[in-house]
Motif scaffolding. Structure first.
Motif, PDB file in Angstrom:
ATOM      1  N   LEU A 138       6.021  -0.588 -11.665  1.00  0.00           N
ATOM      2  CA  LEU A 138       4.680  -0.682 -11.091  1.00  0.00           C
ATOM      3  C   LEU A 138       3.705   0.247 -11.803  1.00  0.00           C
ATOM      4  N   VAL A 139       2.519  -0.287 -12.133  1.00  0.00           N
ATOM      5  CA  VAL A 139       1.460   0.512 -12.745  1.00  0.00           C
ATOM      6  C   VAL A 139       0.386   0.848 -11.713  1.00  0.00           C
ATOM      7  N   SER A 140      -0.120  -0.161 -10.993  1.00  0.00           N
ATOM      8  CA  SER A 140      -1.159   0.067  -9.994  1.00  0.00           C
ATOM      9  C   SER A 140      -1.164  -1.063  -8.979  1.00  0.00           C
ATOM     10  N   VAL A 141      -1.932  -0.862  -7.890  1.00  0.00           N
ATOM     11  CA  VAL A 141      -1.977  -1.812  -6.779  1.00  0.00           C
ATOM     12  C   VAL A 141      -3.418  -2.100  -6.398  1.00  0.00           C
ATOM     13  N   GLU A 193       0.818  -1.217   0.000  1.00  0.00           N
ATOM     14  CA  GLU A 193       0.000   0.000   0.000  1.00  0.00           C
ATOM     15  C   GLU A 193       0.851   1.266   0.000  1.00  0.00           C
ATOM     16  N   ASP A 194       2.156   1.140   0.242  1.00  0.00           N
ATOM     17  CA  ASP A 194       3.036   2.302   0.228  1.00  0.00           C
ATOM     18  C   ASP A 194       3.746   2.485  -1.115  1.00  0.00           C
ATOM     19  N   LEU A 195       3.411   1.646  -2.096  1.00  0.00           N
ATOM     20  CA  LEU A 195       4.023   1.776  -3.413  1.00  0.00           C
ATOM     21  C   LEU A 195       3.370   2.903  -4.200  1.00  0.00           C
ATOM     22  N   HIS A 196       4.118   3.427  -5.176  1.00  0.00           N
ATOM     23  CA  HIS A 196       3.612   4.501  -6.043  1.00  0.00           C
ATOM     24  C   HIS A 196       3.734   4.083  -7.502  1.00  0.00           C
ATOM     25  N   PRO A 197       2.813   4.506  -8.364  1.00  0.00           N
ATOM     26  CA  PRO A 197       2.953   4.224  -9.792  1.00  0.00           C
ATOM     27  C   PRO A 197       4.302   4.712 -10.310  1.00  0.00           C
ATOM     28  N   GLY A 198       4.948   3.883 -11.099  1.00  0.00           N
ATOM     29  CA  GLY A 198       6.260   4.243 -11.621  1.00  0.00           C
ATOM     30  C   GLY A 198       7.409   3.747 -10.774  1.00  0.00           C
ATOM     31  N   ASP A 199       7.124   3.182  -9.603  1.00  0.00           N
ATOM     32  CA  ASP A 199       8.191   2.612  -8.783  1.00  0.00           C
ATOM     33  C   ASP A 199       8.834   1.428  -9.486  1.00  0.00           C
ATOM     34  N   GLN A 200      10.121   1.232  -9.273  1.00  0.00           N
ATOM     35  CA  GLN A 200      10.802   0.033  -9.742  1.00  0.00           C
ATOM     36  C   GLN A 200      10.791  -0.971  -8.600  1.00  0.00           C
ATOM     37  N   VAL A 201      10.117  -2.098  -8.805  1.00  0.00           N
ATOM     38  CA  VAL A 201      10.001  -3.106  -7.755  1.00  0.00           C
ATOM     39  C   VAL A 201      10.772  -4.356  -8.159  1.00  0.00           C
ATOM     40  N   VAL A 202      11.110  -5.165  -7.157  1.00  0.00           N
ATOM     41  CA  VAL A 202      11.850  -6.395  -7.383  1.00  0.00           C
ATOM     42  C   VAL A 202      11.044  -7.550  -6.809  1.00  0.00           C
ATOM     43  N   LEU A 203      10.726  -8.514  -7.658  1.00  0.00           N
ATOM     44  CA  LEU A 203       9.915  -9.653  -7.247  1.00  0.00           C
ATOM     45  C   LEU A 203      10.762 -10.915  -7.191  1.00  0.00           C
ATOM     46  N   PRO A 204      10.362 -11.897  -6.357  1.00  0.00           N
ATOM     47  CA  PRO A 204      11.095 -13.161  -6.316  1.00  0.00           C
ATOM     48  C   PRO A 204      10.873 -13.959  -7.586  1.00  0.00           C
ATOM     49  N   GLY A 205      11.925 -14.595  -8.074  1.00  0.00           N
ATOM     50  CA  GLY A 205      11.803 -15.434  -9.254  1.00  0.00           C
ATOM     51  C   GLY A 205      12.047 -16.886  -8.906  1.00  0.00           C
ATOM     52  N   HIS A 206      13.102 -17.467  -9.449  1.00  0.00           N
ATOM     53  CA  HIS A 206      13.453 -18.843  -9.136  1.00  0.00           C
ATOM     54  C   HIS A 206      14.967 -18.926  -9.003  1.00  0.00           C
ATOM     55  N   LEU A 207      15.510 -20.125  -8.895  1.00  0.00           N
ATOM     56  CA  LEU A 207      16.928 -20.266  -8.584  1.00  0.00           C
ATOM     57  C   LEU A 207      17.840 -19.626  -9.621  1.00  0.00           C
ATOM     58  N   SER A 208      17.515 -19.778 -10.904  1.00  0.00           N
ATOM     59  CA  SER A 208      18.381 -19.218 -11.934  1.00  0.00           C
ATOM     60  C   SER A 208      18.099 -17.740 -12.179  1.00  0.00           C
ATOM     61  N   HIS A 209      17.012 -17.233 -11.660  1.00  0.00           N
ATOM     62  CA  HIS A 209      16.648 -15.828 -11.838  1.00  0.00           C
ATOM     63  C   HIS A 209      15.904 -15.362 -10.585  1.00  0.00           C
ATOM     64  N   PRO A 210      16.633 -15.196  -9.450  1.00  0.00           N
ATOM     65  CA  PRO A 210      15.965 -14.942  -8.180  1.00  0.00           C
ATOM     66  C   PRO A 210      15.370 -13.552  -8.024  1.00  0.00           C
ATOM     67  N   ARG A 211      15.785 -12.580  -8.858  1.00  0.00           N
ATOM     68  CA  ARG A 211      15.305 -11.202  -8.707  1.00  0.00           C
ATOM     69  C   ARG A 211      14.779 -10.692 -10.041  1.00  0.00           C
ATOM     70  N   CYS A 212      13.496 -10.388 -10.098  1.00  0.00           N
ATOM     71  CA  CYS A 212      12.878  -9.903 -11.323  1.00  0.00           C
ATOM     72  C   CYS A 212      12.462  -8.445 -11.140  1.00  0.00           C
ATOM     73  N   HIS A 213      13.059  -7.542 -11.911  1.00  0.00           N
ATOM     74  CA  HIS A 213      12.764  -6.114 -11.828  1.00  0.00           C
ATOM     75  C   HIS A 213      11.578  -5.762 -12.730  1.00  0.00           C
ATOM     76  N   ALA A 214      10.733  -4.828 -12.263  1.00  0.00           N
ATOM     77  CA  ALA A 214       9.556  -4.429 -13.032  1.00  0.00           C
ATOM     78  C   ALA A 214       9.169  -3.006 -12.663  1.00  0.00           C
TER      79      ALA A 214
END
Length: 495
Positions: free
Chosen positions: A381-384, A358-379
């Motif tokens: 943010l559009v909306s929440v 709830e503290d995120l803002h549109p346009g933020d760069q967030v990092v999500l969990p992936g898997h062992l070969s790609h543990p960090r996925c950057h994206a």
């Protein structure tokens, strides 16, 4: 000492007056209190802009609960340095340069200032104390500013002084000076509750189970131990525990020998890990993820403490002759592989900040969990959608190219903090749409690449894409500004 009178206690049921931390001004006036059971803060009404109306009565004074305020940080020069300011400088520890954070208490002449900070005493022991800082000898001193603003200076100092008792506490998270300073400036957010409540509880449980083996503990660098899969010392047989950016390794060979274990060390360690997970659950924590014997050599996932609204990922794994046992690559994409990736991605980047969705803002760069070969996925943010715990994002993927989609996430996610100016950041109105701001410019750049399929691990991965959308160009981020000619070159390189 008289126990303070509590006429109307905290909603968590804490009626023990000695388990509240009191904020007092120079005249001993009660500014507010912090509940030691749940981490809720209660303040005088004059400190509140958004009064929720929820209150308690402590020492015959009505104190109010403040709803969640959004604030972001940026670093400036030292102009405007005052008592109550959050300062940051660089310290060299061994071969590593790390940031140090503190709250200014007062000035002693023109060149000295008294500050209050979280200080590491020894292995997994911390305290909050005063120290004098010589302005002529501090490297890279910066003032940390908050947007839209932090609390008044007298409340900031009162929070800091409340903890300045010299009491030594065991805590796995000995490097969380930033979390303490943020708490003093803005109140008990997720980072402080994780450090103060979750960190202390998990530390106590682990210390009790390890017994004499606790003294063998040694801190590891998260990024190094995760990437290289080895501890810096050759542990004969033991465990590695990773949580909230801290990694600790323990050698348990003496315990195994003393107990005259007849099974393999790996089996004993697996049994210990499963017992630890069981103790966490028995302590009221909700553990999500997996505990696997022989396959992963550890437990991976996240733990939630509903009573204090804390959710944090962890990894506890077996270590044999210095090697950390890992889940095999064939598990990539499975529930276990994703959980392991989540544990890794929470630990490897100190510059990222863990924030509630709830503290995120549109346009933020967030990092999500992936898997062992790609543990960090950057994206981007559009909306929440807080109710469904989903976020809409745009990201560059290996198989589908640049896509916009909804993704279910944990209650907290990582946000990349570039220290940019946040005064014109976009926000979300009740209807769910974003109002104009710099975030909309970021989203527009991201959408201009939808459908593009030019993913390259080296030249154009998810992190490069997100950084390009944010118009960031730093030494540690290969951020490419694309022209038509560069597009052609990049496409040629991808074949």
């Amino acid at each position: 000492m008289d126990v303070p009178l509590i006429e109307q206690p905290c909603p968590c049921g804490n009626r023990d007056g000695s388990k509240y931390h009191c904020y007092r001004g120079d005249e001993r006036d009660l500014f507010g209190i912090l509940c030691g059971s749940c981490g809720k803060e209660w303040l005088q009404e004059r400190f509140l802009e958004n009064n929720t109306g929820v209150s308690i009565i402590y020492e015959k004074r009505r104190l109010f609960f403040r709803g969640k305020d959004r604030s972001t940080m940026s670093e400036l020069g030292i102009d405007g340095l005052l008592p109550g300011s959050h300062i940051r400088w660089s310290e060299v520890v061994g071969s590593e340069t790390i940031p140090a954070d503190a709250i200014v208490e007062s000035f002693e002449g023109n060149l000295l200032m008294s500050v209050i900070s979280l200080q590491k005493l020894r292995f997994c022991e911390v305290t909050v104390g005063r120290m004098l800082v010589d302005l002529t000898k501090v490297s890279d001193l910066r003032l940390v500013e908050y947007c839209p603003k932090s609390d008044p200076a007298d409340l900031v100092r009162a929070r800091a002084l409340t903890w300045c008792s010299g009491t030594e506490e065991y805590n796995l998270f000995t490097s969380k000076g930033k979390a303490f300073a943020e708490y003093c400036k803005c109140g008990p957010g997720h980072s402080w509750r994780t450090f103060w409540l979750a960190g202390s509880l998990v530390t106590t449980l682990l210390k009790t189970l390890l017994g004499p083996s606790w003294i063998t503990g040694e801190e590891e660098d998260c990024a190094t131990v995760v990437e290289q899969r080895h501890t810096k010392r050759k542990i004969r047989a033991g465990i590695l525990f990773v949580m909230n950016g801290s990694a600790i390794a323990f050698d348990m060979q003496d315990m195994i020998s003393e107990k005259r274990v007849t099974t393999k060390p790996e089996d004993f360690l697996d049994s210990f890990i499963m017992r630890f997970i069981s103790v966490l659950r028995d302590s009221g924590m909700k553990v999500s993820g997996a505990v696997a014997s022989r396959v992963s050599g550890g437990g991976i996932g996240s733990l939630e403490i509903p009573a204090i609204s804390v959710s944090v990922s962890f990894f506890i794994g077996s270590v044999i002759r210095g090697s950390v046992l890992r889940a095999p690559q064939k598990l990539v994409g499975s529930v276990l592989g994703r959980a392991f990736g989540q544990a890794i991605h929470r630990s490897v980047k100190r510059g990222d900040e863990e924030v509630p969705i709830e503290d995120l803002h549109p346009g933020d760069q967030v990092v999500l969990p992936g898997h062992l070969s790609h543990p960090r996925c950057h994206a981007i943010l559009v909306s929440v959608n807080v109710k469904t715990r989903k976020i809409r994002l745009i990201r560059n993927t290996y198989e589908r190219g640049v896509v916009e989609e909804w993704v279910e996430v944990a209650p907290t996610v990582l946000r990349v903090n570039y220290g940019e100016d946040t005064s014109s950041r976009s926000s979300i109105v009740p209807g769910g749409e974003a109002v104009p701001g710099v975030g909309q410019e970021v989203i527009a750049r991201a959408r201009s690449r939808l459908g593009e399929k030019r993913y390259s691990l080296i030249m154009y991965n998810c992190k490069h894409f997100a950084a390009w959308c944010k118009k960031v160009n730093r030494d540690n981020i290969r951020c490419i500004e694309y022209s038509k000619e560069e597009d052609g070159l990049a496409q040629s390189a991808g074949h």
